[in-house]
Enzyme design. Structure first.
Site, mmCIF file in Angstrom:
data_model
loop_
_atom_site.group_PDB
_atom_site.id
_atom_site.type_symbol
_atom_site.label_atom_id
_atom_site.label_comp_id
_atom_site.label_asym_id
_atom_site.label_seq_id
_atom_site.Cartn_x
_atom_site.Cartn_y
_atom_site.Cartn_z
ATOM 1 N N ARG A 93 119.630 12.494 -65.485
ATOM 2 C CA ARG A 93 118.400 11.740 -65.694
ATOM 3 C C ARG A 93 117.550 12.333 -66.817
ATOM 4 O O ARG A 93 116.999 11.603 -67.652
ATOM 5 C CB ARG A 93 117.604 11.679 -64.394
ATOM 6 C CG ARG A 93 116.255 10.957 -64.465
ATOM 7 C CD ARG A 93 116.277 9.652 -65.234
ATOM 8 N NE ARG A 93 117.358 8.765 -64.847
ATOM 9 C CZ ARG A 93 117.818 7.773 -65.609
ATOM 10 N NH1 ARG A 93 117.322 7.580 -66.823
ATOM 11 N NH2 ARG A 93 118.787 7.012 -65.181
ATOM 12 N N LYS A 128 99.741 10.180 -82.425
ATOM 13 C CA LYS A 128 99.728 9.540 -81.105
ATOM 14 C C LYS A 128 101.097 9.703 -80.443
ATOM 15 O O LYS A 128 101.840 8.748 -80.223
ATOM 16 C CB LYS A 128 99.339 8.075 -81.229
ATOM 17 C CG LYS A 128 97.907 7.891 -81.731
ATOM 18 C CD LYS A 128 97.544 6.434 -81.914
ATOM 19 C CE LYS A 128 96.125 6.293 -82.442
ATOM 20 N NZ LYS A 128 95.748 4.875 -82.688
ATOM 21 N N LYS A 160 88.051 11.524 -90.530
ATOM 22 C CA LYS A 160 87.904 10.239 -89.860
ATOM 23 C C LYS A 160 86.437 9.961 -89.558
ATOM 24 O O LYS A 160 85.550 10.735 -89.921
ATOM 25 C CB LYS A 160 88.773 10.203 -88.603
ATOM 26 C CG LYS A 160 90.253 10.498 -88.919
ATOM 27 C CD LYS A 160 91.178 10.009 -87.862
ATOM 28 C CE LYS A 160 91.339 8.501 -87.939
ATOM 29 N NZ LYS A 160 92.354 8.014 -86.978
ATOM 30 N N GLU A 187 89.103 8.440 -94.258
ATOM 31 C CA GLU A 187 89.069 7.080 -93.717
ATOM 32 C C GLU A 187 87.929 6.301 -94.364
ATOM 33 O O GLU A 187 86.797 6.784 -94.448
ATOM 34 C CB GLU A 187 88.862 7.142 -92.204
ATOM 35 C CG GLU A 187 88.855 5.803 -91.508
ATOM 36 C CD GLU A 187 88.708 5.969 -90.003
ATOM 37 O OE1 GLU A 187 89.731 6.185 -89.341
ATOM 38 O OE2 GLU A 187 87.566 5.905 -89.512
ATOM 39 N N ASP A 208 90.954 1.514 -93.250
ATOM 40 C CA ASP A 208 90.921 1.289 -91.808
ATOM 41 C C ASP A 208 90.385 -0.096 -91.471
ATOM 42 O O ASP A 208 89.193 -0.380 -91.679
ATOM 43 C CB ASP A 208 90.057 2.359 -91.133
ATOM 44 C CG ASP A 208 90.079 2.248 -89.618
ATOM 45 O OD1 ASP A 208 91.184 2.122 -89.044
ATOM 46 O OD2 ASP A 208 88.998 2.264 -89.011
#
Length: 271
Positions: A93, A128, A160, A187, A208
């Protein structure tokens, strides 16, 4: 990255704990088995090395024959395995979870890469990723034909929106960041931000959630002065239009946070 040297013990410890009580209760200690690992749907293979490392941690004498290479598009057999039955059932698994996850990321990445083929636009991943799996998931992106963005907070500057609020805006933040000696990406949410970033000497402009018309204008202004990266609202069906803007990059968080796992099975051969 050499996956055969990857430390898989933490992965196994999570699942096995003090031992596989089912296998130890039911499977004879000297039993052996032969099995085939199959992709049950079309997919890009990624992670056979890590799957082998998982199984070999439990049975060092394991025979593991790879029938596909990373990056191959396959439906069907990708490996044959022979070894101690208890060990293989215990590690099955964990090995399949990793294979399915990484192959899923590689497969989704290939779809995005194919959607911009011939345009010169590169597909980037993001941070992410699943904690603890970043190196593997970024490998899967590369296997699918994508390009890795920064690996962490330590290897590139990316200013950012929250940084901008605390750093005095686009121009001031870029000037401060350039003192690091690293390439600076910032950004930008408006064309005014784009112009400020260019004047301050930003190396890459992160566009963005801009409209297509704004992206085209930003790319024209940045040409020869900075690279451009599109972010936000990126979906597979929008890729041709986004690439047609002439931007250098499109970053896609979905490559790692939303890729569906490929359906993979571990099928025992008849005794």
């Amino acid at each position: 990255m050499e996956l055969t040297g990857y430390d898989v013990r933490a992965f196994l410890a999570e699942d096995v704990g003090d031992g596989d009580v089912t296998a130890e209760a039911v499977v004879p200690v000297d039993a052996r088995l032969d099995a085939t690992i199959l992709l049950k749907e079309d997919g890009i293979v990624c992670g056979l090395e890590i799957a082998e490392a998982v199984l070999r941690e439990l049975d060092p004498s394991l025979l593991f024959e790879r029938l596909a290479d990373g990056g191959d598009r396959v439906r069907g057999e990708i490996a044959r395995v022979s070894g101690g039955a208890r060990a293989l059932l215990t590690g099955e698994r964990t090995a399949l979870n990793l294979l399915g996850r990484l192959s899923g990321i590689a497969t989704l990445t290939r779809q995005y890469v194919d959607a911009v083929a011939g345009t010169g636009t590169l597909i980037l991943d993001t941070r992410k990723t699943t904690p603890g799996l970043r190196a593997l998931e970024k490998l899967a992106v590369r296997t699918g034909g994508g390009t890795n963005h920064r690996f962490g907070l330590y290897d590139a500057v990316l200013i950012k929106d929250n940084h901008l609020r605390l750093g005095g805006g686009v121009a001031a933040s870029v000037r401060l960041a350039k003192e690091t000696g690293l390439a600076v990406e910032v950004e930008c949410e408006t064309l005014r931000d784009v112009e400020a970033a260019l004047e301050a000497g930003a190396d890459t402009i992160l566009l963005d959630n801009l409209s297509i018309e704004e992206i085209v204008e930003a790319v024209l202004r940045a040409r020869g002065r900075a690279r451009t990266e599109i972010s936000g609202g990126v979906t597979l069906d929008r890729m041709p239009a986004l690439a047609a803007t002439g931007a250098d990059f499109v970053s896609v968080g979905a490559l790692t946070h939303s890729a569906p796992a490929i359906d993979i099975s571990f099928e025992l051969e008849p005794l």
